[in-house]
Design an enzyme around this catalytic site. Structure first.
Site, short mmCIF file in Angstrom:
data_model
loop_
_atom_site.label_atom_id
_atom_site.label_comp_id
_atom_site.label_asym_id
_atom_site.label_seq_id
_atom_site.Cartn_x
_atom_site.Cartn_y
_atom_site.Cartn_z
N ARG A 103 1.56 -1.80 9.00
CA ARG A 103 0.22 -1.18 8.89
C ARG A 103 -0.32 -1.04 10.31
NH1 ARG A 103 -4.67 -2.18 4.64
NH2 ARG A 103 -3.14 -1.04 3.40
N HIS A 130 -0.93 7.16 3.75
CA HIS A 130 -0.82 5.89 3.01
C HIS A 130 0.16 6.15 1.85
CE1 HIS A 130 -1.57 1.99 1.64
NE2 HIS A 130 -2.85 2.05 1.30
N GLN A 133 0.36 3.92 -1.35
CA GLN A 133 -0.75 4.13 -2.27
C GLN A 133 -0.47 5.34 -3.15
OE1 GLN A 133 -3.78 2.22 -2.52
NE2 GLN A 133 -3.81 3.41 -4.41
N ASP A 224 -12.31 7.88 -1.93
CA ASP A 224 -11.99 6.78 -1.01
C ASP A 224 -13.19 6.63 -0.06
OD1 ASP A 224 -10.70 4.84 0.52
OD2 ASP A 224 -9.48 6.26 1.65
N CYS A 264 -8.54 4.09 -4.33
CA CYS A 264 -7.47 3.21 -3.85
C CYS A 264 -7.95 1.77 -3.62
CB CYS A 264 -6.89 3.77 -2.55
SG CYS A 264 -8.12 3.93 -1.25
N ARG A 292 0.48 -0.89 -7.54
CA ARG A 292 1.02 -1.04 -6.19
C ARG A 292 2.24 -1.96 -6.23
NH1 ARG A 292 -2.25 -0.13 -1.83
NH2 ARG A 292 -0.26 -0.32 -0.76
N1 CP Z 1 -5.54 0.24 -1.16
C1 CP Z 1 -5.11 -0.58 -0.18
O1 CP Z 1 -4.18 -0.26 0.58
O2 CP Z 1 -5.78 -1.75 -0.10
P1 CP Z 1 -5.64 -2.87 1.02
O3 CP Z 1 -6.30 -2.32 2.27
O4 CP Z 1 -6.38 -4.03 0.46
O5 CP Z 1 -4.20 -3.15 1.26
N1 NVA Z 2 -8.82 5.21 4.03
C1 NVA Z 2 -8.91 3.77 3.99
C2 NVA Z 2 -7.93 3.23 3.00
C3 NVA Z 2 -7.92 1.74 2.86
C4 NVA Z 2 -6.89 1.26 1.89
C5 NVA Z 2 -8.66 3.20 5.37
O1 NVA Z 2 -7.78 3.71 6.08
O2 NVA Z 2 -9.37 2.27 5.76
#
Ligand code: CP
Ligand code: NVA
Length: 305
Positions: A103, A130, A133, A224, A264, A292
Site C-alpha cells: 500500500r 485499488h 477493492q 467513496d 469501500c 475482501r
Molecule cells: N476499503 C479499504 O481498503 O479499507 P482499508 O483502508 O481499511 O484497508
Molecule cells: N479513496 C480512499 C480509499 C480508502 C480505502 C483512499 O485512498 O483513502
C-alpha cells in the site's frame, strides 16, 4: 494464466470472471467449514505506507485460512524509511517471502517494487488504483445480480477506487457512470481504456456531471470519501467542491426502487454518505468488506500456487 503481479485490474483482464467464481466457491466452502490450506509454507509480506483496517486484516486472515503466514512491515521501521531503495528492498524481500502486498502513496513505487521483485506484487491501494477493492466489489455485485443491463453510478471523487471500479465494471459488462464535479474526474487514460473495454463487453461507461441525472434508474449507487489518504492538505477545497454530491435519501429516491448502496469504507458519515443510507436496508457495504477476504484468497491462490 495470471500475470506475475496484480497492480491494476487490467492485470486480471482475462481472469476476472474466474477469480470472482473462485472467490464465491471459497466463500461457500468456508461457510460449510471446509479447509483450503493450499498455501502451506508460503509467506505474504504486507508493506503498508498508509493506514488500513480491511485490506490488512483480510490479507492476514486470508493467509491464515489458506495455511500460510503473513508478515506486517511498517516501511518506517524498515531500512526503506532511512533511504534504502525500493529495488534493493524488492530484491531482498524476494529472497525471504513469496508475495508482497504493498500500500503506497505513489503508483510508481508499486511498479518499481514489482519490476525488481522475482515474486508477485499486489497493489494494496495506491494513488491511482485499488484493484483488490474492485475485485471484491464485483464479487459482491455478482452474488446478487447478473451484469447484463445492470447500471452502476459512482458518485463523488474520481479517485483510486473509482478508477479500478471503472475498469472492472467495463470488463465484466456492467454499465458505469461517474458523477463528479469538474476537476475531480477519474484518470484520463484509465477512463479511455475503460471505454474501450465497455464497448467490447457491450456496456457503457460515461461521465455525467449532475448526480441527480446520473443516478436516475440506477441499480447500484457507489461512493467513496471526498478526501482520500494523501489529499488531506486539499480537504477544505474538496469539501466545498463535493457539497452537491452527497449520497443521501433524497438522491437515492431517484434511483431504481431496489437500488443497492456500496461504499469501500471507511465512510465519512455526514460527508459523502448519510447514516440513513449507509445503515439503510439497501446498503451492502459490510458484505463488500467481508468479500475482501474471499476475493483476496482467490487472488493469492491464483498468484501463488
Ligand atoms: N476499503 C479499504 O481498503 O479499507 P482499508 O483502508 O481499511 O484497508
Ligand atoms: N479513496 C480512499 C480509499 C480508502 C480505502 C483512499 O485512498 O483513502
Amino acid at each position: 494464466m495470471m500475470r506475475k503481479d496484480y497492480i491494476s485490474v487490467l492485470d486480471a483482464e482475462d481472469e476476472l470472471t474466474g477469480l470472482v467464481q473462485s472467490a464465491l466457491d471459497l466463500k461457500k466452502r468456508r461457510g460449510a467449514g471446509e479447509n483450503d490450506d493450499v498455501l502451506k509454507g508460503k509467506t505474504l509480506a504486507l508493506m503498508f505506507e498508509k493506514s488500513s483496517t480491511r485490506t490488512r486484516v483480510s490479507f492476514e486472515v486470508a493467509m491464515n485460512q489458506l495455511g500460510g503466514r503473513s508478515l506486517f512491515l511498517n516501511p518506517q521501521d524498515m531500512q526503506l524509511g532511512r533511504g534504502e531503495s525500493i529495488p534493493d528492498t524488492a530484491r531482498t524481500l524476494s529472497r525471504y517471502v513469496d508475495c508482497i502486498a504493498y500500500r503506497a502513496f505513489d503508483h510508481e513505487m508499486v511498479l518499481d517494487l514489482a519490476r525488481n521483485s522475482s515474486i508477485p506484487v499486489i497493489n494494496a491501494l495506491d494513488d491511482l488504483e485499488h484493484p483488490c477493492q474492485a475485485l471484491a466489489d464485483i464479487v459482491t455485485i455478482l452474488e446478487r445480480r447478473t451484469p447484463k443491463g445492470l447500471k452502476l453510478t459512482y458518485v463523488g471523487d474520481g479517485n483510486n477506487v473509482c478508477n479500478s471500479l471503472l475498469l472492472a465494471c467495463s470488463l465484466i459488462g456492467i454499465d458505469i457512470s461517474v458523477a463528479c464535479p469538474e476537476g475531480y474526474e477519474p484518470d484520463q487514460s484509465i477512463f479511455e481504456k475503460a471505454r474501450k473495454l465497455a464497448s467490447q463487453s457491450g456496456s457503457r461507461c460515461d461521465i455525467i456531471r449532475d448526480p441527480k441525472e446520473a443516478v436516475h434508474d440506477s441499480d447500484i449507487i457507489y461512493t467513496d470519501v471526498w478526501v482520500s489518504m494523501g489529499d488531506e492538505e486539499e480537504a477544505k477545497r474538496r469539501l466545498e467542491a463535493f457539497v452537491d454530491y452527497q449520497v443521501n435519501l433524497s438522491l437515492v429516491s431517484l434511483a431504481s426502487p431496489d437500488c443497492l448502496i456500496m461504499h469501500c469504507l471507511p465512510a465519512h458519515r455526514g460527508q459523502e454518505i448519510t447514516d440513513e443510507v449507509v445503515d439503510g436496508p439497501r446498503s451492502i457495504v459490510f458484505d463488500q468488506a467481508e468479500n475482501r477476504l474471499h476475493a483476496q484468497k482467490a487472488l493469492l491462490i491464483a498468484l501463488l500456487r
